[in-house]
Write a protein that holds these residues in place. Structure first.
Motif, mmCIF file in Angstrom:
data_model
loop_
_atom_site.group_PDB
_atom_site.id
_atom_site.type_symbol
_atom_site.label_atom_id
_atom_site.label_comp_id
_atom_site.label_asym_id
_atom_site.label_seq_id
_atom_site.Cartn_x
_atom_site.Cartn_y
_atom_site.Cartn_z
ATOM 1 N N THR A 161 23.050 -8.935 31.629
ATOM 2 C CA THR A 161 23.141 -8.141 32.857
ATOM 3 C C THR A 161 22.006 -8.538 33.795
ATOM 4 N N GLU A 162 20.833 -8.734 33.230
ATOM 5 C CA GLU A 162 19.634 -8.967 34.045
ATOM 6 C C GLU A 162 19.079 -10.379 33.870
ATOM 7 N N GLY A 163 19.953 -11.369 33.630
ATOM 8 C CA GLY A 163 19.499 -12.760 33.518
ATOM 9 C C GLY A 163 19.210 -13.156 32.085
ATOM 10 N N GLN A 181 20.707 -5.551 27.665
ATOM 11 C CA GLN A 181 19.537 -5.428 28.556
ATOM 12 C C GLN A 181 19.676 -4.199 29.444
ATOM 13 N N SER A 182 20.925 -3.754 29.601
ATOM 14 C CA SER A 182 21.238 -2.637 30.488
ATOM 15 C C SER A 182 22.702 -2.310 30.255
ATOM 16 N N SER A 183 23.036 -1.016 30.330
ATOM 17 C CA SER A 183 24.449 -0.638 30.121
ATOM 18 C C SER A 183 25.228 -0.605 31.427
ATOM 19 N N GLN A 184 24.613 -1.096 32.493
ATOM 20 C CA GLN A 184 25.213 -0.963 33.819
ATOM 21 C C GLN A 184 26.667 -1.415 33.901
ATOM 22 N N PHE A 185 26.976 -2.622 33.396
ATOM 23 C CA PHE A 185 28.329 -3.151 33.591
ATOM 24 C C PHE A 185 29.366 -2.286 32.871
ATOM 25 N N PHE A 204 17.105 -3.640 25.647
ATOM 26 C CA PHE A 204 16.241 -4.613 24.968
ATOM 27 C C PHE A 204 15.900 -5.755 25.913
ATOM 28 N N ARG A 205 14.660 -6.124 25.960
ATOM 29 C CA ARG A 205 14.236 -7.262 26.781
ATOM 30 C C ARG A 205 13.273 -8.105 25.951
ATOM 31 N N ALA A 206 13.617 -9.355 25.772
ATOM 32 C CA ALA A 206 12.719 -10.252 25.026
ATOM 33 C C ALA A 206 11.588 -10.675 25.966
ATOM 34 N N GLU A 207 10.764 -9.686 26.347
ATOM 35 C CA GLU A 207 9.681 -9.915 27.307
ATOM 36 C C GLU A 207 8.557 -10.671 26.616
ATOM 37 N N LYS A 208 8.228 -11.858 27.116
ATOM 38 C CA LYS A 208 7.121 -12.592 26.496
ATOM 39 C C LYS A 208 5.798 -12.110 27.071
ATOM 40 N N HIS A 214 5.308 -3.087 29.789
ATOM 41 C CA HIS A 214 6.505 -3.739 29.254
ATOM 42 C C HIS A 214 6.689 -3.487 27.765
ATOM 43 N N LEU A 215 7.895 -3.109 27.399
ATOM 44 C CA LEU A 215 8.295 -2.985 25.997
ATOM 45 C C LEU A 215 9.446 -3.964 25.765
ATOM 46 N N THR A 216 9.701 -4.309 24.494
ATOM 47 C CA THR A 216 10.888 -5.127 24.231
ATOM 48 C C THR A 216 12.101 -4.235 23.947
ATOM 49 N N GLU A 217 11.835 -2.993 23.525
ATOM 50 C CA GLU A 217 12.905 -2.003 23.363
ATOM 51 C C GLU A 217 12.466 -0.769 24.125
ATOM 52 N N TYR A 218 13.250 -0.338 25.088
ATOM 53 C CA TYR A 218 12.840 0.858 25.832
ATOM 54 C C TYR A 218 14.039 1.778 26.050
ATOM 55 N N TRP A 219 13.737 3.034 26.385
ATOM 56 C CA TRP A 219 14.804 4.028 26.593
ATOM 57 C C TRP A 219 15.222 4.014 28.044
ATOM 58 N N ALA A 221 17.752 5.282 30.964
ATOM 59 C CA ALA A 221 18.650 6.350 31.427
ATOM 60 C C ALA A 221 19.375 5.806 32.646
ATOM 61 N N GLU A 222 20.653 5.536 32.488
ATOM 62 C CA GLU A 222 21.390 4.865 33.567
ATOM 63 C C GLU A 222 22.537 5.738 34.067
ATOM 64 N N GLY A 223 22.768 5.677 35.370
ATOM 65 C CA GLY A 223 23.869 6.435 35.966
ATOM 66 C C GLY A 223 24.681 5.533 36.870
ATOM 67 N N GLY A 350 3.775 2.361 39.787
ATOM 68 C CA GLY A 350 4.780 1.363 40.154
ATOM 69 C C GLY A 350 6.177 1.656 39.637
ATOM 70 N N GLU A 351 6.995 0.594 39.515
ATOM 71 C CA GLU A 351 8.443 0.763 39.319
ATOM 72 C C GLU A 351 8.817 1.568 38.077
ATOM 73 N N VAL A 352 9.627 2.608 38.312
ATOM 74 C CA VAL A 352 10.193 3.362 37.192
ATOM 75 C C VAL A 352 11.724 3.324 37.210
ATOM 76 N N LEU A 353 12.294 2.928 38.353
ATOM 77 C CA LEU A 353 13.752 2.969 38.492
ATOM 78 C C LEU A 353 14.210 1.848 39.412
ATOM 79 N N GLU A 357 23.788 -0.471 45.541
ATOM 80 C CA GLU A 357 25.243 -0.668 45.650
ATOM 81 C C GLU A 357 25.639 -1.933 44.929
ATOM 82 N N ARG A 358 26.797 -1.880 44.291
ATOM 83 C CA ARG A 358 27.312 -3.045 43.566
ATOM 84 C C ARG A 358 28.330 -3.789 44.441
ATOM 85 N N ILE A 359 28.384 -5.111 44.277
ATOM 86 C CA ILE A 359 29.422 -5.874 44.988
ATOM 87 C C ILE A 359 30.775 -5.423 44.442
HETATM 88 O O1 4AD Z 1 15.151 -2.996 37.117
HETATM 89 P P1 4AD Z 1 15.949 -3.132 35.858
HETATM 90 O O2 4AD Z 1 15.893 -4.419 35.145
HETATM 91 O O3 4AD Z 1 17.442 -2.773 36.271
HETATM 92 C C1 4AD Z 1 18.503 -2.798 35.455
HETATM 93 O O4 4AD Z 1 18.505 -3.059 34.270
HETATM 94 C C2 4AD Z 1 19.771 -2.293 36.113
HETATM 95 N N1 4AD Z 1 20.905 -2.964 35.510
HETATM 96 C C3 4AD Z 1 19.816 -0.802 35.922
HETATM 97 C C4 4AD Z 1 21.018 -0.147 36.540
HETATM 98 O O5 4AD Z 1 21.171 -0.216 37.734
HETATM 99 N N2 4AD Z 1 21.845 0.494 35.750
HETATM 100 O O6 4AD Z 1 15.535 -1.971 34.856
HETATM 101 C C5 4AD Z 1 15.621 -0.614 35.240
HETATM 102 C C6 4AD Z 1 14.368 0.126 34.807
HETATM 103 C C7 4AD Z 1 13.089 -0.369 35.479
HETATM 104 O O7 4AD Z 1 12.916 0.235 36.740
HETATM 105 C C8 4AD Z 1 12.033 0.060 34.492
HETATM 106 O O8 4AD Z 1 11.689 1.422 34.677
HETATM 107 C C9 4AD Z 1 12.744 -0.067 33.167
HETATM 108 O O9 4AD Z 1 14.133 -0.078 33.419
HETATM 109 N N3 4AD Z 1 12.353 -1.307 32.480
HETATM 110 C C10 4AD Z 1 11.490 -1.371 31.453
HETATM 111 N N4 4AD Z 1 10.778 -0.423 30.828
HETATM 112 C C11 4AD Z 1 9.960 -0.812 29.812
HETATM 113 N N5 4AD Z 1 9.853 -2.092 29.383
HETATM 114 C C12 4AD Z 1 10.557 -3.079 29.986
HETATM 115 N N6 4AD Z 1 10.449 -4.332 29.536
HETATM 116 C C13 4AD Z 1 11.418 -2.730 31.077
HETATM 117 N N7 4AD Z 1 12.241 -3.443 31.881
HETATM 118 C C14 4AD Z 1 12.800 -2.561 32.718
#
Ligand code: 4AD
Length: 428
Positions: A161-163, A181-185, A204-208, A214-219, A221-223, A350-353, A357-359
């Motif tokens: 989803t995110e590359g 990486q995200s449940s968006q789709f 899950f993000r294999a963040e180096k 940054h976490l590799t597994e995080y919670w 909340a998607e809408g 900084g960034e929390v969300l 809009e989706r294409i």
């Molecule tokens: O900005 P991100 O990558 O967006 C998405 O995954 C979209 N597909 C979400 C969507 O629209 N449904 O990630 C969204 C949020 C970030 O703003 C950040 O708060 C958190 O997920 N996040 C992480 N939190 C902890 N560790 C990481 N490695 C994170 N990567 C993203």
């Protein structure tokens, strides 16, 4: 059986029984003090030589930290006791007497993380867990009240989803799967049935990179919502964040105090959130102490500096398309920018969300996927949504661990989640 909090709120005149774990101990001749803790709070207990048999007094005086115990006695007010009351012991029963407890306040960060399964008993972590519980519950409560449905997308998936750079690969019966990486789709698929949906699940993000956030597994909340644009989506999110913060302030005042969180500073975020275009943020960047040029991405360091100038969250909108993933809807008045937003938390967090809009036009989506080197056949089901009754829609992903990090004003994300997973940590 009463809890300690029940007793502190409504001190009974009769004898009571409590159970829990030894939090602190101190003996002085004829008196032996023990602070008892349970899930709810702590209370000072005192054994007096004159009240119990000598053998029992000795046993009590040699208690060790984190032994499990039940106690019986009478409660009375005592200003000197840590929570204002004291229980005078008439009897007790030890369930298990420990050897010395390995975790205390003065331990290294690595030792604490190796022993997180024990450290979560500390008063600080007990407070962190309670606030997390409120945050997770409030997220669900708000969206259910707004008419959203709670849905359950898969976590083992076949697409990014995110590359591709941060994909976790797992063997899958001779094939290869990824951890999502995200449940968006998948949420996008659900809106064609339910219109407004959300999920709270791990991403899950294999963040180096090892950063404080940054976490590799995080919670996550998607809408996702049908028939709503970028501005409308931000309206919903702003109310959602206000609701979560109000819930924490209402339910967790005691825990915020334990963590030394400045509650007045947190209340600033109940005010309206400024919306600022990316291009304006860049123009103002020097005045925030972080000079940037158009096209620069915002990472942990940039956002830390910029957001140390703000007391209330800001939405940054209209990023250049080149900085974000392929699925974002271009701005019709300037197609090089997209109708998206990041919510940046104040006080340097900084960034929390992230959302937008989706294409929803099939050909445009195909074009953007081609530019990103993605194969149509891998995303056939995502493309089907644009073939059968496509509609304008928007969504968001909120990182709950990052939100907790900011709300509790902690120093790093590994302290905001009980069992952090990072490039260096898979235990406990
Ligand atoms: O900005 P991100 O990558 O967006 C998405 O995954 C979209 N597909 C979400 C969507 O629209 N449904 O990630 C969204 C949020 C970030 O703003 C950040 O708060 C958190 O997920 N996040 C992480 N939190 C902890 N560790 C990481 N490695 C994170 N990567 C993203």
């Amino acid at each position: 059986m009463f809890s300690i909090q029940d007793i502190l709120e409504n001190p009974p005149s009769d004898e009571v029984a409590l159970r829990g774990w030894v939090y602190r101990i101190r003996s002085s001749g004829k008196l032996s003090f023990m602070v008892l803790r349970d899930a709810t709070n702590i209370i000072q207990c005192v054994a007096r030589k004159e009240d119990i048999a000598e053998e029992k007094f000795k046993e009590f005086s040699s208690l060790t930290i984190e032994s499990s115990i039940s106690v019986t006695g009478k409660v009375s007010k005592d200003e000197r006791a840590p929570t204002g009351y004291e229980l005078r012991i008439t009897d007790f029963h030890i369930f298990q007497r420990n050897d010395s407890f390995p975790v205390s306040k003065d331990i290294s960060e690595d030792f604490e993380l190796d022993n997180r399964h024990l450290w979560i008993r500390s008063r600080e972590f007990n407070a962190i867990l309670k606030i997390r519980s409120t945050v997770f519950t409030a997220f669900r409560e708000f969206l259910l009240k707004e008419g959203f449905y709670d849905v359950q997308p898969p976590l083992m998936v076949s697409t990014a989803t995110e590359g591709g750079a941060t994909l976790f690969k797992v063997p899958f019966f001779g094939d290869e799967a990824y951890l999502t990486q995200s449940s968006q789709f998948y949420l996008e698929t659900f809106i064609f049935s339910l219109e407004k949906v959300f999920t709270v699940s791990p991403s899950f993000r294999a963040e180096k990179s090892r950063t404080w956030r940054h976490l590799t597994e995080y919670w996550h909340a998607e809408g996702e919502m049908a028939w709503i644009n970028n501005e409308g989506m931000m309206d919903v999110e702003e109310k959602l964040i206000h609701y979560i913060i109000s819930s924490v302030i209402e339910k967790n005042e005691a825990e915020l105090h334990i963590l030394n969180r400045d509650i007045d500073a947190l209340k600033e975020s109940l005010k309206p959130f400024t919306r600022m275009r990316y291009s304006d943020l860049i123009k103002n960047s020097a005045s925030y102490g972080m000079p940037l040029k158009y096209g620069d991405d915002l990472g942990a360091d940039e956002e830390r500096q910029i957001m140390s100038n703000f007391k209330t969250p800001i939405f940054v909108t209209h990023f250049p398309a080149s900085l974000k993933t392929f699925y974002h809807q271009p701005d019709p008045s300037n197609p090089k920018e997209i109708l998206c937003h990041d919510l940046l938390a104040p006080e340097g967090y900084g960034e929390v969300l992230g959302g937008g809009e989706r294409i929803w036009d099939l050909n445009l989506l195909l074009e953007r996927m081609k530019e990103s080197g993605l194969k149509e056949e891998d995303y056939y089901w995502y493309l089907d949504l644009r073939k059968y009754g496509s509609i304008p829609h928007s969504g968001f992903g909120l990182g709950l661990d990052r939100l907790c990090l900011w709300i509790m004003h902690l120093d790093k994300i590994t302290n905001a989640i009980p069992y952090p997973r990072t490039i260096r940590r898979l235990k406990p």
